[in-house]
Design a protein around this motif. Structure first.
Motif, short mmCIF file in Angstrom:
data_model
loop_
_atom_site.label_atom_id
_atom_site.label_comp_id
_atom_site.label_asym_id
_atom_site.label_seq_id
_atom_site.Cartn_x
_atom_site.Cartn_y
_atom_site.Cartn_z
N THR A 162 -70.03 -11.66 16.88
CA THR A 162 -69.31 -11.87 18.14
C THR A 162 -70.22 -11.68 19.34
O THR A 162 -70.15 -12.42 20.33
N SER A 163 -71.08 -10.66 19.28
CA SER A 163 -71.99 -10.41 20.40
C SER A 163 -73.00 -11.55 20.57
O SER A 163 -73.32 -11.93 21.70
N ASN A 164 -73.48 -12.11 19.46
CA ASN A 164 -74.39 -13.26 19.56
C ASN A 164 -73.68 -14.46 20.18
O ASN A 164 -74.23 -15.16 21.03
N LEU A 165 -72.45 -14.68 19.76
CA LEU A 165 -71.67 -15.77 20.34
C LEU A 165 -71.36 -15.51 21.81
O LEU A 165 -71.30 -16.43 22.62
N GLY A 166 -71.17 -14.22 22.14
CA GLY A 166 -70.91 -13.87 23.54
C GLY A 166 -72.09 -14.18 24.45
O GLY A 166 -71.92 -14.65 25.58
N ILE A 167 -73.31 -13.93 23.94
CA ILE A 167 -74.51 -14.29 24.71
C ILE A 167 -74.58 -15.80 24.90
O ILE A 167 -74.87 -16.30 26.01
N LEU A 168 -74.29 -16.54 23.84
CA LEU A 168 -74.33 -17.99 23.91
C LEU A 168 -73.29 -18.51 24.91
O LEU A 168 -73.58 -19.41 25.72
N ALA A 169 -72.09 -17.92 24.87
CA ALA A 169 -71.04 -18.34 25.81
C ALA A 169 -71.43 -18.04 27.26
O ALA A 169 -71.19 -18.84 28.16
N SER A 170 -72.06 -16.88 27.47
CA SER A 170 -72.48 -16.53 28.84
C SER A 170 -73.55 -17.49 29.35
O SER A 170 -73.55 -17.86 30.53
N LYS A 171 -74.45 -17.91 28.47
CA LYS A 171 -75.49 -18.86 28.89
C LYS A 171 -74.89 -20.23 29.19
O LYS A 171 -75.29 -20.89 30.16
N TYR A 172 -73.93 -20.66 28.37
CA TYR A 172 -73.26 -21.93 28.66
C TYR A 172 -72.52 -21.87 29.99
O TYR A 172 -72.53 -22.84 30.77
N GLN A 173 -71.88 -20.73 30.25
CA GLN A 173 -71.15 -20.58 31.51
C GLN A 173 -72.13 -20.58 32.69
O GLN A 173 -71.83 -21.14 33.76
N LEU A 174 -73.29 -19.95 32.50
CA LEU A 174 -74.31 -19.94 33.55
C LEU A 174 -74.80 -21.36 33.84
O LEU A 174 -74.91 -21.77 35.00
N LEU A 217 -69.38 -27.10 25.18
CA LEU A 217 -70.06 -26.13 24.31
C LEU A 217 -69.49 -24.73 24.51
O LEU A 217 -69.36 -23.96 23.55
N LEU A 218 -69.13 -24.39 25.75
CA LEU A 218 -68.53 -23.09 26.02
C LEU A 218 -67.18 -22.97 25.33
O LEU A 218 -66.87 -21.93 24.72
N ALA A 219 -66.37 -24.03 25.41
CA ALA A 219 -65.05 -23.98 24.75
C ALA A 219 -65.20 -23.90 23.24
O ALA A 219 -64.44 -23.17 22.57
N GLU A 220 -66.17 -24.60 22.67
CA GLU A 220 -66.41 -24.51 21.22
C GLU A 220 -66.87 -23.11 20.83
O GLU A 220 -66.45 -22.57 19.78
N THR A 221 -67.71 -22.51 21.64
CA THR A 221 -68.17 -21.14 21.35
C THR A 221 -67.02 -20.15 21.44
O THR A 221 -66.94 -19.21 20.63
N GLN A 264 -57.54 -24.93 24.37
CA GLN A 264 -58.41 -25.07 25.53
C GLN A 264 -59.58 -26.00 25.24
O GLN A 264 -60.00 -26.78 26.13
N LEU A 265 -60.10 -25.97 24.02
CA LEU A 265 -61.17 -26.89 23.64
C LEU A 265 -60.68 -28.33 23.69
O LEU A 265 -61.35 -29.22 24.25
#
Length: 474
Positions: free
Chosen positions: A118-130, A260-264, A379-380
């Protein structure tokens, strides 16, 4: 001679410094890069990425055993028993103790693994949001930049039209003076000139507002020296318009950050569901503890001397019974290291926890996680529908803008010919100044519409290219 040499050097240095202070006009690429680097919302989103990376370190730490050290030191002041005399005395005694506790998680339903995922996916989601926020800022800058370019070009066009109107008014004065045209025609042209001056003032004001708005968007406070590059922004054909809208959508959706953010987020919801279900499983942990204590009180120890002391008498004879007892003496306490070794103790074992009934908390958490998974999936799907609508809208807008620009160019050519024909007739006295002014106004309006439609087409094409992954350039 030295005085003039020093004066020359001072003037040269001042000129060099003034030249170095000259502000370079901003290109679109420089404006976009500056906005991405300095936008406050983007900086805030970057902090979210750092926070997500901290959560990953915390998830990694769950795999490590826990180790804790503890120490205590106490003072007992008042009435205490003296260990050397076995009497109650008013005294102060001191004691120290310490322990080392070690705990390790052996099995907990793989929750630690899921939390790391979950934490790895959270980093990925934050980068997509950025990145998604960066793209929004880029589009805002492109829109503001092109609006500034359009306002500047419109101001230049209207200023040139004002110069033409002044020239025409001068020629008309000569014709009136020569008696070719009546004086009334001159009054109509003077009114037209005044109207054109008002248009120029409004165009200049629009340019200043657009320029300052762009500077504010870039967080630049030096409005006075802020300017954009003086390039020739011509309408050029784009290969992007040769692709079908379905081809654009299928290619663009692969790299869009909001998708990509919605998929994550869906993957995060799936992992959170696994974490919730892991609470149904038993957990096993191990523990180990080591402790010891220290006393600072004096102690009694035996000596090598022995005494015979009466213990009792023999019944019947009255003979005393003596026993041998070692003599004792008061000595200081043992060293701290010796006491720690002598008083240490250990405790270790395993702890098994089997969930049986927890007020339906585990079941409710699992149900909430399922709902969150459905919400993320919806949402996706909504994001995909929204993006499909945006692509179709952008494609239609780009096609319409190009057609509108082509039509505006034809209109300008026709209005120019009509204006030239009206000018020739007016100079020959075959038409009135009102007819000439109307032809000129229609020509001026055609020029403005062509300019506006050109930059609108450029912007719409840039949006479509941006969605397709082509860098923003003019």
């Amino acid at each position: 001679m030295k005085f003039f040499l020093i004066l020359f050097l001072i003037s040269f240095v001042s000129f060099s410094q003034e030249k170095s202070k000259k502000i370079t006009p901003w290109t679109l690429e420089a404006a976009v890069e500056h906005a991405v680097e300095n936008n406050l919302q983007i900086k805030q989103a970057y902090l979210d990425v750092l926070d997500a990376e901290t959560l990953k370190l915390q998830a990694k730490g769950n795999f490590l055993p826990s180790l804790n050290l503890s120490a205590n030191h106490s003072w007992n002041v008042g009435l205490n028993r003296n260990l050397t005399t076995n009497l109650l005395e008013d005294m102060t005694t001191q004691f120290s103790s310490g322990s080392i506790d070690l705990g390790i998680n052996i099995y907990n339903g793989r929750r630690n693994i899921y939390q790391l995922m979950t934490s790895n996916l959270g980093i990925l989601a934050s980068k997509y949001q950025l990145e998604d926020m960066k793209e929004d800022v880029m589009l805002l800058v492109v829109n503001g930049y092109l609006q500034t370019v359009f306002s500047r070009e419109n101001f230049i066009v209207q200023t040139n039209q004002l110069s033409v109107a002044k020239s025409e008014l001068k020629e008309t004065k000569e014709l009136v003076k020569a008696g070719v045209l009546p004086k009334g025609e001159l009054l109509e042209l003077e009114a037209t000139l005044a109207s054109q001056e008002q248009i120029v003032v409004n165009a200049e004001n629009d340019f200043e507002i657009a320029r300052i708005s762009l500077a504010q968007l870039l967080l630049i406070n030096d409005y006075k020296n802020f300017s954009i590059a003086d390039n020739d922004y011509e309408m050029v054909s784009s290969l992007i318009m040769e692709k079908s809208v379905d081809e654009l959508y299928n290619e663009a959706i692969k790299s869009r950050n909001e998708i990509l953010l919605a998929e994550t987020n869906v993957e995060i919801a799936k992992t959170n569901l696994k974490i919730a279900k892991a609470s149904y499983q038993p957990s096993l942990s191990g523990y180990y503890s080591y402790n010891s204590r220290v006393s600072y009180a004096d102690r009694l120890v035996s000596t090598d001397d022995f005494n015979q002391i009466p213990f009792g008498v023999v019944e019947g004879t009255g003979e005393r019974v003596l026993i041998t007892q070692s003599e004792t003496k008061v000595v200081p306490h043992l060293s701290i290291l010796d006491q720690l070794r002598a008083n240490d103790g250990q405790n270790f074992g395993l702890s098994l926890r089997i969930p049986v009934l927890n007020g339906l908390s585990v079941k409710n958490n699992v149900q909430r996680s399922k709902v969150n998974l459905l919400r993320s999936s919806n949402q996706l799907n909504q994001q995909k529908l929204n993006f499909e609508r945006i692509i179709y809208q952008a494609y239609s807008d780009a096609k319409g803008a190009i057609k509108n620009y082509e039509a505006a160019k034809k209109t300008t050519i026709a209005r120019k010919e009509a204006y030239q024909y009206a000018l020739d007739r007016f100079n020959l006295g075959a038409s009135t100044s009102l007819q000439f002014s109307q032809a000129k106004q229609r020509y001026d309006s055609a020029i403005s519409n062509e300019l506006r439609s050109k930059f609108d087409a450029i912007f719409q094409i840039k949006i479509l290219e941006f969605y397709f992954g082509i860098p923003l350039k003019l």
